[in-house]
Design a protein around this motif. Structure first.
Motif, PDB file in Angstrom:
ATOM      1  N   GLU A  23       0.833  -1.215   0.000  1.00  0.00           N
ATOM      2  CA  GLU A  23       0.000   0.000   0.000  1.00  0.00           C
ATOM      3  C   GLU A  23       0.864   1.260   0.000  1.00  0.00           C
ATOM      4  O   GLU A  23       0.561   2.242  -0.680  1.00  0.00           O
ATOM      5  N   THR A  24       1.951   1.245   0.775  1.00  0.00           N
ATOM      6  CA  THR A  24       2.772   2.462   0.843  1.00  0.00           C
ATOM      7  C   THR A  24       3.602   2.628  -0.429  1.00  0.00           C
ATOM      8  O   THR A  24       3.865   3.752  -0.852  1.00  0.00           O
ATOM      9  N   ILE A  25       3.985   1.494  -1.052  1.00  0.00           N
ATOM     10  CA  ILE A  25       4.697   1.610  -2.333  1.00  0.00           C
ATOM     11  C   ILE A  25       3.760   2.277  -3.350  1.00  0.00           C
ATOM     12  O   ILE A  25       4.145   3.195  -4.070  1.00  0.00           O
ATOM     13  N   ALA A  26       2.499   1.808  -3.372  1.00  0.00           N
ATOM     14  CA  ALA A  26       1.523   2.390  -4.303  1.00  0.00           C
ATOM     15  C   ALA A  26       1.316   3.877  -4.002  1.00  0.00           C
ATOM     16  O   ALA A  26       1.278   4.714  -4.917  1.00  0.00           O
ATOM     17  N   ALA A  27       1.212   4.201  -2.717  1.00  0.00           N
ATOM     18  CA  ALA A  27       0.999   5.607  -2.335  1.00  0.00           C
ATOM     19  C   ALA A  27       2.177   6.465  -2.784  1.00  0.00           C
ATOM     20  O   ALA A  27       2.003   7.579  -3.289  1.00  0.00           O
ATOM     21  N   TRP A  28       3.378   5.921  -2.607  1.00  0.00           N
ATOM     22  CA  TRP A  28       4.578   6.684  -2.993  1.00  0.00           C
ATOM     23  C   TRP A  28       4.617   6.915  -4.504  1.00  0.00           C
ATOM     24  O   TRP A  28       4.909   8.021  -4.962  1.00  0.00           O
ATOM     25  N   ILE A  29       4.290   5.851  -5.286  1.00  0.00           N
ATOM     26  CA  ILE A  29       4.318   6.001  -6.752  1.00  0.00           C
ATOM     27  C   ILE A  29       3.298   7.068  -7.167  1.00  0.00           C
ATOM     28  O   ILE A  29       3.572   7.925  -7.999  1.00  0.00           O
ATOM     29  N   SER A  73      11.287  16.380  -4.256  1.00  0.00           N
ATOM     30  CA  SER A  73      12.163  15.257  -4.596  1.00  0.00           C
ATOM     31  C   SER A  73      12.044  15.059  -6.109  1.00  0.00           C
ATOM     32  O   SER A  73      11.134  15.577  -6.745  1.00  0.00           O
ATOM     33  N   ARG A  74      12.975  14.296  -6.697  1.00  0.00           N
ATOM     34  CA  ARG A  74      12.953  14.165  -8.153  1.00  0.00           C
ATOM     35  C   ARG A  74      11.995  13.083  -8.631  1.00  0.00           C
ATOM     36  O   ARG A  74      11.856  12.851  -9.824  1.00  0.00           O
ATOM     37  N   MET A  75      11.346  12.419  -7.719  1.00  0.00           N
ATOM     38  CA  MET A  75      10.353  11.395  -8.092  1.00  0.00           C
ATOM     39  C   MET A  75       9.033  12.080  -8.403  1.00  0.00           C
ATOM     40  O   MET A  75       8.425  12.715  -7.542  1.00  0.00           O
ATOM     41  N   PRO A  76       8.555  11.980  -9.680  1.00  0.00           N
ATOM     42  CA  PRO A  76       7.260  12.609 -10.001  1.00  0.00           C
ATOM     43  C   PRO A  76       6.115  11.780  -9.405  1.00  0.00           C
ATOM     44  O   PRO A  76       6.303  10.609  -9.100  1.00  0.00           O
ATOM     45  N   SER A  77       4.960  12.408  -9.249  1.00  0.00           N
ATOM     46  CA  SER A  77       3.761  11.663  -8.833  1.00  0.00           C
ATOM     47  C   SER A  77       3.143  11.033 -10.072  1.00  0.00           C
ATOM     48  O   SER A  77       2.709  11.748 -10.970  1.00  0.00           O
ATOM     49  N   PHE A  78       3.106   9.683 -10.126  1.00  0.00           N
ATOM     50  CA  PHE A  78       2.498   9.005 -11.269  1.00  0.00           C
ATOM     51  C   PHE A  78       1.025   8.740 -10.955  1.00  0.00           C
ATOM     52  O   PHE A  78       0.658   7.641 -10.564  1.00  0.00           O
ATOM     53  N   ASP A  79       0.200   9.793 -11.120  1.00  0.00           N
ATOM     54  CA  ASP A  79      -1.211   9.636 -10.754  1.00  0.00           C
ATOM     55  C   ASP A  79      -2.076   9.384 -11.984  1.00  0.00           C
ATOM     56  O   ASP A  79      -3.240   9.748 -12.025  1.00  0.00           O
ATOM     57  N   VAL A  80      -1.468   8.777 -13.026  1.00  0.00           N
ATOM     58  CA  VAL A  80      -2.215   8.553 -14.267  1.00  0.00           C
ATOM     59  C   VAL A  80      -2.680   7.103 -14.399  1.00  0.00           C
ATOM     60  O   VAL A  80      -3.480   6.785 -15.270  1.00  0.00           O
ATOM     61  N   MET A  81      -2.147   6.219 -13.528  1.00  0.00           N
ATOM     62  CA  MET A  81      -2.511   4.797 -13.669  1.00  0.00           C
ATOM     63  C   MET A  81      -3.849   4.507 -12.985  1.00  0.00           C
ATOM     64  O   MET A  81      -4.200   5.160 -12.012  1.00  0.00           O
ATOM     65  N   ASP A  82      -4.567   3.492 -13.498  1.00  0.00           N
ATOM     66  CA  ASP A  82      -5.762   3.052 -12.782  1.00  0.00           C
ATOM     67  C   ASP A  82      -5.332   2.276 -11.540  1.00  0.00           C
ATOM     68  O   ASP A  82      -4.187   1.822 -11.441  1.00  0.00           O
ATOM     69  N   GLY A  83      -6.260   2.120 -10.614  1.00  0.00           N
ATOM     70  CA  GLY A  83      -5.945   1.524  -9.317  1.00  0.00           C
ATOM     71  C   GLY A  83      -5.362   0.120  -9.413  1.00  0.00           C
ATOM     72  O   GLY A  83      -4.404  -0.228  -8.721  1.00  0.00           O
ATOM     73  N   ASP A  84      -5.905  -0.699 -10.326  1.00  0.00           N
ATOM     74  CA  ASP A  84      -5.441  -2.089 -10.442  1.00  0.00           C
ATOM     75  C   ASP A  84      -3.991  -2.148 -10.919  1.00  0.00           C
ATOM     76  O   ASP A  84      -3.183  -2.926 -10.405  1.00  0.00           O
ATOM     77  N   THR A  85      -3.692  -1.332 -11.924  1.00  0.00           N
ATOM     78  CA  THR A  85      -2.332  -1.326 -12.463  1.00  0.00           C
ATOM     79  C   THR A  85      -1.349  -0.859 -11.391  1.00  0.00           C
ATOM     80  O   THR A  85      -0.274  -1.436 -11.204  1.00  0.00           O
ATOM     81  N   LEU A  86      -1.741   0.207 -10.694  1.00  0.00           N
ATOM     82  CA  LEU A  86      -0.886   0.746  -9.636  1.00  0.00           C
ATOM     83  C   LEU A  86      -0.620  -0.319  -8.576  1.00  0.00           C
ATOM     84  O   LEU A  86       0.524  -0.531  -8.154  1.00  0.00           O
ATOM     85  N   HIS A  87      -1.674  -1.019  -8.173  1.00  0.00           N
ATOM     86  CA  HIS A  87      -1.530  -2.046  -7.149  1.00  0.00           C
ATOM     87  C   HIS A  87      -0.635  -3.181  -7.637  1.00  0.00           C
ATOM     88  O   HIS A  87       0.221  -3.694  -6.904  1.00  0.00           O
TER      89      HIS A  87
END
Ligand code: CUA
Length: 333
Positions: A293-299, A309-323
């Protein structure tokens, strides 16, 4: 008499309330008062000697000052010898002895093994840690935000920085040392007992300085050898269709441009190496506990969790793919 009794009760209450807190503060995985390394122990013994010695001298001086203020002058004989003895001889003798001890300690702390079996290179980057293990003359093994060490073996840490000055500090194991761009500082470390310790950047280095920590996992020497050997092998194929989907998404989204996963096509150097990330105690340089869950939250929300930080927020994926992606990363152990 009543005041005396109340005072005693108060004192006892304070001791009962305060002592556990004081003792608890001495323990823990990031405590210079709970030494688990040869260098930290040396520093701790000196620290206690200074603290106890300083306390005794302070109490003695305060006692004498009180006596001098209250006693009649004729009851305070030999004033000159007090001044010469207490004000001149005593500080000269104690401070000289202390200085000699400190020179010896500083020398001991800097003695490097002539041919260390393990050299760990640690580079500070705003705001994470790049780690490379050099052993047995083989290719270095890369990791990040976690340092794994063998218990009882001398290790040489070589620290530097990729950008600004950071400071490397694992209070339980050794003293702190600056990480300076363009310069390598060397720190000998012997971790005495297996366990989990915590290090922290100890030099202000920008907005997320406080979120620049790392874990140190000290393993029994045999387990460390097995761990290092495992790090040299590619990860197993994804065991479930979801994990396979997660791995494919990792490459489809482009994570591999910045991140490496040993044994796969991901070989990015810009961000933290993710080989074996599932076994690390924490994420994002000690910022989050490590779970799917925290890995997904971080991504999804890196810029919210650790702005700039240099890590962008990848908020374009659907929930299943992210998980699925988070689950694949967590499965890398
Ligand atoms: Cu790096 Cu503070």
């Amino acid at each position: 008499m009543a005041v005396g009794r109340t005072g005693r009760y108060l004192l006892r209450a304070c001791m009962l309330a305060g002592l556990p807190a004081v003792l608890a503060a001495c323990e823990g995985r990031q405590s210079a008062l709970d030494a688990a390394g040869a260098a930290a122990r040396d520093i701790l013994v000196t620290g206690w000697a200074l603290f106890v010695g300083g306390t005794v001298i302070f109490l003695a001086v305060m006692g004498l000052a009180l006596y001098a203020a209250l006693a009649r002058p004729e009851r305070f004989p030999g004033r000159l010898s007090w001044v010469v003895g207490g004000g001149l001889l005593f500080p000269v003798v104690t401070l000289t002895a202390l200085q000699i001890h400190e020179f010896g300690l500083a020398r001991r702390l800097a003695v490097l093994a002539p041919d260390p079996a393990l050299v760990v290179e640690v580079t500070g980057v705003m705001w994470w840690w790049d780690v490379r293990y050099h052993a047995d003359g083989a290719d270095p093994v890369r990791g990040a935000n976690e340092i794994v060490l063998p218990a009882g073996r001398p290790v040489e840490l070589r620290v530097t920085s990729a950008d600004v000055i950071h400071s490397f500090w694992v209070p339980s194991l050794a003293g702190k040392i600056d990480m300076i761009p363009g310069h390598v500082n060397r720190l000998p470390v012997v971790a005495e007992r297996p366990g989990l310790y915590r290090g922290q950047c100890a030099e202000y280095c920008g907005a997320q300085h406080a979120l620049m920590a790392f874990d140190v996992r000290v393993l029994p020497a045999g387990e460390f050898d097995a761990w290092l050997a495992a790090r040299r092998r590619p990860p197993p194929e994804p065991a479930t269709p979801e994990l396979a989907r997660g791995r494919d998404a990792f490459f489809a989204v482009g994570c591999h441009a910045c991140h490496a996963v040993h044994g796969t096509a991901a070989d990015g150097l810009v961000g933290p190496d993710l080989s074996g990330i599932g076994a690390r105690p924490s994420l994002a340089a000690g910022t989050l506990p490590n779970r799917v869950e925290t890995i997904a939250a971080w991504i999804q929300a890196a810029q919210h969790i650790k702005p700039e930080s240099r890590m962008p927020s990848f908020d374009v994926m659907d929930g299943d793919t992210l998980h699925a992606m988070a689950a694949w990363l967590e499965s890398l152990k």
